[in-house]
Design a protein around this motif. Sequence first.
Motif, PDB file in Angstrom:
ATOM      1  N   ILE A  79       0.828  -1.205   0.000  1.00 22.90           N
ATOM      2  CA  ILE A  79       0.000   0.000   0.000  1.00 22.90           C
ATOM      3  C   ILE A  79       0.861   1.253   0.000  1.00 22.90           C
ATOM      4  O   ILE A  79       0.543   2.243  -0.661  1.00 22.90           O
ATOM      5  CB  ILE A  79      -0.952   0.006   1.213  1.00 22.90           C
ATOM      6  N   TYR A  80       1.956   1.222   0.762  1.00 16.14           N
ATOM      7  CA  TYR A  80       2.843   2.384   0.823  1.00 16.14           C
ATOM      8  C   TYR A  80       4.281   1.952   1.033  1.00 16.14           C
ATOM      9  O   TYR A  80       4.561   0.783   1.371  1.00 16.14           O
ATOM     10  CB  TYR A  80       2.417   3.363   1.919  1.00 16.14           C
ATOM     11  N   LEU A  81       5.202   2.893   0.828  1.00 19.17           N
ATOM     12  CA  LEU A  81       6.614   2.722   1.142  1.00 19.17           C
ATOM     13  C   LEU A  81       6.959   3.759   2.207  1.00 19.17           C
ATOM     14  O   LEU A  81       7.036   4.956   1.908  1.00 19.17           O
ATOM     15  CB  LEU A  81       7.496   2.917  -0.095  1.00 19.17           C
ATOM     16  N   ILE A  82       7.123   3.298   3.456  1.00 23.28           N
ATOM     17  CA  ILE A  82       7.355   4.146   4.626  1.00 23.28           C
ATOM     18  C   ILE A  82       6.169   5.102   4.825  1.00 23.28           C
ATOM     19  O   ILE A  82       5.271   4.816   5.592  1.00 23.28           O
ATOM     20  CB  ILE A  82       8.685   4.927   4.520  1.00 23.28           C
ATOM     21  N   ASP A  83       6.155   6.246   4.130  1.00 23.05           N
ATOM     22  CA  ASP A  83       5.045   7.185   4.279  1.00 23.05           C
ATOM     23  C   ASP A  83       4.559   7.707   2.931  1.00 23.05           C
ATOM     24  O   ASP A  83       3.867   8.717   2.861  1.00 23.05           O
ATOM     25  CB  ASP A  83       5.447   8.357   5.175  1.00 23.05           C
ATOM     26  N   LYS A  84       4.919   7.004   1.863  1.00 17.69           N
ATOM     27  CA  LYS A  84       4.516   7.408   0.520  1.00 17.69           C
ATOM     28  C   LYS A  84       3.603   6.341  -0.084  1.00 17.69           C
ATOM     29  O   LYS A  84       3.991   5.168  -0.157  1.00 17.69           O
ATOM     30  CB  LYS A  84       5.734   7.590  -0.389  1.00 17.69           C
ATOM     31  N   PRO A  85       2.380   6.712  -0.507  1.00 16.92           N
ATOM     32  CA  PRO A  85       1.494   5.709  -1.099  1.00 16.92           C
ATOM     33  C   PRO A  85       2.035   5.191  -2.420  1.00 16.92           C
ATOM     34  O   PRO A  85       2.665   5.920  -3.187  1.00 16.92           O
ATOM     35  CB  PRO A  85       0.185   6.486  -1.305  1.00 16.92           C
ATOM     36  N   ILE A  86       1.827   3.911  -2.658  1.00 21.30           N
ATOM     37  CA  ILE A  86       2.212   3.302  -3.927  1.00 21.30           C
ATOM     38  C   ILE A  86       1.131   3.607  -4.964  1.00 21.30           C
ATOM     39  O   ILE A  86      -0.067   3.514  -4.683  1.00 21.30           O
ATOM     40  CB  ILE A  86       2.405   1.786  -3.752  1.00 21.30           C
TER      41      ILE A  86
ATOM     42  N   VAL B 117      -8.119  -0.334  -3.662  1.00 20.27           N
ATOM     43  CA  VAL B 117      -8.919  -0.571  -2.463  1.00 20.27           C
ATOM     44  C   VAL B 117     -10.339  -0.064  -2.655  1.00 20.27           C
ATOM     45  O   VAL B 117     -11.312  -0.747  -2.311  1.00 20.27           O
ATOM     46  CB  VAL B 117      -8.258   0.105  -1.245  1.00 20.27           C
ATOM     47  N   GLU B 118     -10.492   1.126  -3.212  1.00 24.14           N
ATOM     48  CA  GLU B 118     -11.818   1.695  -3.414  1.00 24.14           C
ATOM     49  C   GLU B 118     -12.640   0.845  -4.391  1.00 24.14           C
ATOM     50  O   GLU B 118     -13.845   0.636  -4.183  1.00 24.14           O
ATOM     51  CB  GLU B 118     -11.699   3.124  -3.941  1.00 24.14           C
ATOM     52  N   ARG B 119     -11.993   0.337  -5.420  1.00 20.40           N
ATOM     53  CA  ARG B 119     -12.715  -0.488  -6.392  1.00 20.40           C
ATOM     54  C   ARG B 119     -13.182  -1.788  -5.750  1.00 20.40           C
ATOM     55  O   ARG B 119     -14.291  -2.264  -6.024  1.00 20.40           O
ATOM     56  CB  ARG B 119     -11.824  -0.763  -7.601  1.00 20.40           C
ATOM     57  N   LEU B 120     -12.364  -2.368  -4.883  1.00 19.34           N
ATOM     58  CA  LEU B 120     -12.773  -3.575  -4.176  1.00 19.34           C
ATOM     59  C   LEU B 120     -13.971  -3.285  -3.283  1.00 19.34           C
ATOM     60  O   LEU B 120     -14.935  -4.050  -3.240  1.00 19.34           O
ATOM     61  CB  LEU B 120     -11.611  -4.120  -3.349  1.00 19.34           C
ATOM     62  N   ARG B 121     -13.904  -2.187  -2.548  1.00 22.90           N
ATOM     63  CA  ARG B 121     -15.011  -1.825  -1.654  1.00 22.90           C
ATOM     64  C   ARG B 121     -16.303  -1.622  -2.434  1.00 22.90           C
ATOM     65  O   ARG B 121     -17.377  -2.079  -2.007  1.00 22.90           O
ATOM     66  CB  ARG B 121     -14.665  -0.560  -0.880  1.00 22.90           C
TER      67      ARG B 121
ATOM     68  N   ALA C 104      -5.502   5.982  10.394  1.00 26.86           N
ATOM     69  CA  ALA C 104      -5.412   7.415  10.118  1.00 26.86           C
ATOM     70  C   ALA C 104      -4.375   7.705   9.051  1.00 26.86           C
ATOM     71  O   ALA C 104      -4.585   8.557   8.174  1.00 26.86           O
ATOM     72  CB  ALA C 104      -5.076   8.169  11.405  1.00 26.86           C
ATOM     73  N   LEU C 105      -3.241   7.015   9.101  1.00 25.89           N
ATOM     74  CA  LEU C 105      -2.199   7.189   8.088  1.00 25.89           C
ATOM     75  C   LEU C 105      -2.725   6.818   6.707  1.00 25.89           C
ATOM     76  O   LEU C 105      -2.532   7.556   5.728  1.00 25.89           O
ATOM     77  CB  LEU C 105      -0.986   6.322   8.443  1.00 25.89           C
ATOM     78  N   LEU C 106      -3.406   5.686   6.630  1.00 24.61           N
ATOM     79  CA  LEU C 106      -3.946   5.237   5.351  1.00 24.61           C
ATOM     80  C   LEU C 106      -4.983   6.227   4.819  1.00 24.61           C
ATOM     81  O   LEU C 106      -4.971   6.586   3.637  1.00 24.61           O
ATOM     82  CB  LEU C 106      -4.574   3.853   5.504  1.00 24.61           C
ATOM     83  N   THR C 107      -5.875   6.657   5.693  1.00 22.53           N
ATOM     84  CA  THR C 107      -6.913   7.600   5.276  1.00 22.53           C
ATOM     85  C   THR C 107      -6.295   8.897   4.771  1.00 22.53           C
ATOM     86  O   THR C 107      -6.752   9.482   3.786  1.00 22.53           O
ATOM     87  CB  THR C 107      -7.865   7.876   6.442  1.00 22.53           C
ATOM     88  N   GLY C 108      -5.223   9.327   5.433  1.00 20.12           N
ATOM     89  CA  GLY C 108      -4.526  10.537   4.987  1.00 20.12           C
ATOM     90  C   GLY C 108      -3.879  10.386   3.635  1.00 20.12           C
ATOM     91  O   GLY C 108      -3.630  11.378   2.938  1.00 20.12           O
ATOM     92  N   MET C 109      -3.598   9.156   3.243  1.00 20.25           N
ATOM     93  CA  MET C 109      -3.025   8.878   1.925  1.00 20.25           C
ATOM     94  C   MET C 109      -4.106   8.681   0.863  1.00 20.25           C
ATOM     95  O   MET C 109      -3.798   8.428  -0.296  1.00 20.25           O
ATOM     96  CB  MET C 109      -2.169   7.604   1.977  1.00 20.25           C
TER      97      MET C 109
ATOM     98  N   PRO D 110     -10.049   1.515  11.960  1.00 19.72           N
ATOM     99  CA  PRO D 110      -9.184   0.810  12.913  1.00 19.72           C
ATOM    100  C   PRO D 110      -9.509  -0.674  13.042  1.00 19.72           C
ATOM    101  O   PRO D 110      -8.604  -1.501  13.197  1.00 19.72           O
ATOM    102  CB  PRO D 110      -9.430   1.562  14.218  1.00 19.72           C
ATOM    103  N   ALA D 111     -10.790  -1.037  12.966  1.00 18.85           N
ATOM    104  CA  ALA D 111     -11.176  -2.437  13.120  1.00 18.85           C
ATOM    105  C   ALA D 111     -10.680  -3.307  11.974  1.00 18.85           C
ATOM    106  O   ALA D 111     -10.638  -4.537  12.100  1.00 18.85           O
ATOM    107  CB  ALA D 111     -12.695  -2.541  13.236  1.00 18.85           C
ATOM    108  N   GLU D 112     -10.326  -2.671  10.852  1.00 20.79           N
ATOM    109  CA  GLU D 112      -9.831  -3.436   9.696  1.00 20.79           C
ATOM    110  C   GLU D 112      -8.325  -3.689   9.767  1.00 20.79           C
ATOM    111  O   GLU D 112      -7.790  -4.427   8.951  1.00 20.79           O
ATOM    112  CB  GLU D 112     -10.133  -2.682   8.400  1.00 20.79           C
ATOM    113  N   VAL D 113      -7.650  -3.077  10.737  1.00 20.82           N
ATOM    114  CA  VAL D 113      -6.190  -3.137  10.821  1.00 20.82           C
ATOM    115  C   VAL D 113      -5.752  -4.113  11.904  1.00 20.82           C
ATOM    116  O   VAL D 113      -6.187  -4.008  13.063  1.00 20.82           O
ATOM    117  CB  VAL D 113      -5.596  -1.751  11.117  1.00 20.82           C
TER     118      VAL D 113
END
Length: 357
Positions: free
Chosen positions: A20-27, A34-38, A60-65, A71-74
């Motif tokens: 999904i990301y590299l350190i703090d940068k989204p891939i 993810v949105e298409r799957l949802r 929160a990090l993911l949402t910001g990206m 949280p329940a999904e993590v």
Amino acid sequence: MSDHLAAGYDLVIFDLDGVIYLIDKPIQGAAEAVERLRSGGTSIAYATNNASRRAADVAALLTGMGVKAAPAEVLTSAGAAAVLLAERFPAGAPVLVVGADALRAEVRDAGLNPVGSAEDGPVAVIQGYGPEVGWKILAEAALAVRAGATWFATNTDKTLPSPRGPLPGNGSLVAVLRTALDRDPDVVVGKPEPALFTTAAKQSEAKRPLAIGDRLDTDIEGAVGAGLDSLLVLTGVSGPADLLAAPPHRRPTFVAADLSALFRPAADARIPAPGDTSTGTSGKASGDTSTGTSGESGTGASGWRVTRDGDRAVLDGSGDPVDALRLLCGVTWDGVPLSAIEAGSPEAGELLHAWGI
């Protein structure tokens, strides 16, 4: 489109670093996948060995990206480790924490007492990744384990993927104590242990989960151990040469350059590449599996062809590198060593050189 890869699964369990990301940068393309799957009704879970963030912080990090996450999904190795510690030891028991503040918080919330010195008499040492971990706390951990504390590791990933290349991970820090103590941890919590995968499937009541990761030695091995299909994406740590040399317990069901493969036919990512009995070197999954008088046999896919003669294999043609990789897995997983793979075309030579073969 109902015949794409993701359509065969009711839950997709994503690793994070390298997927999904590299350190703090989204891939690129991760948020869209993810949105298409949802939108298609597929359940989502995130399972990470990184113990430096809590589930809410990860969400929160993911949402910001731009990647939707609750949280329940993590599921994190820090949270799983704290639960395990609470099952093993009485409330209030001192636990020496080697790692980030997130791991200390998980231990505290589990009803245990996080401490920082062997002199506090810890019943256990829990070691997880933290960018500030240094010699002082590692020395305290060594003393505590020698005094009888049970040694837990959240995970043993040797490296973390980053935009600059692989960086030392918790496994490298665990190796420091392993060297000093001349022994292995008593318990490793995260992947490749199957707990994060089985917990995700149970929470979602999934009947057919798919695990996605970038590491063969954690993500894929863990999925195989949990009995799940898996997809290796080449956006993180493990590369083509690693896949070609993978032992059976680290072999994924699928391989792809990135997450866009979820929305293409499953046959385009399955490994080894499927073939039929037709001839030719172009067209999806076309191949020649007959054996001639020379003892040679060959298969082809999307412009590539692999011809095998005993313990030697030749790759020729051109096309999508992942198709070449899928074809070559068919021979290397059947005994052809990487050193016996040869190029039969300039394009094949360039590809093998890029893979370090």
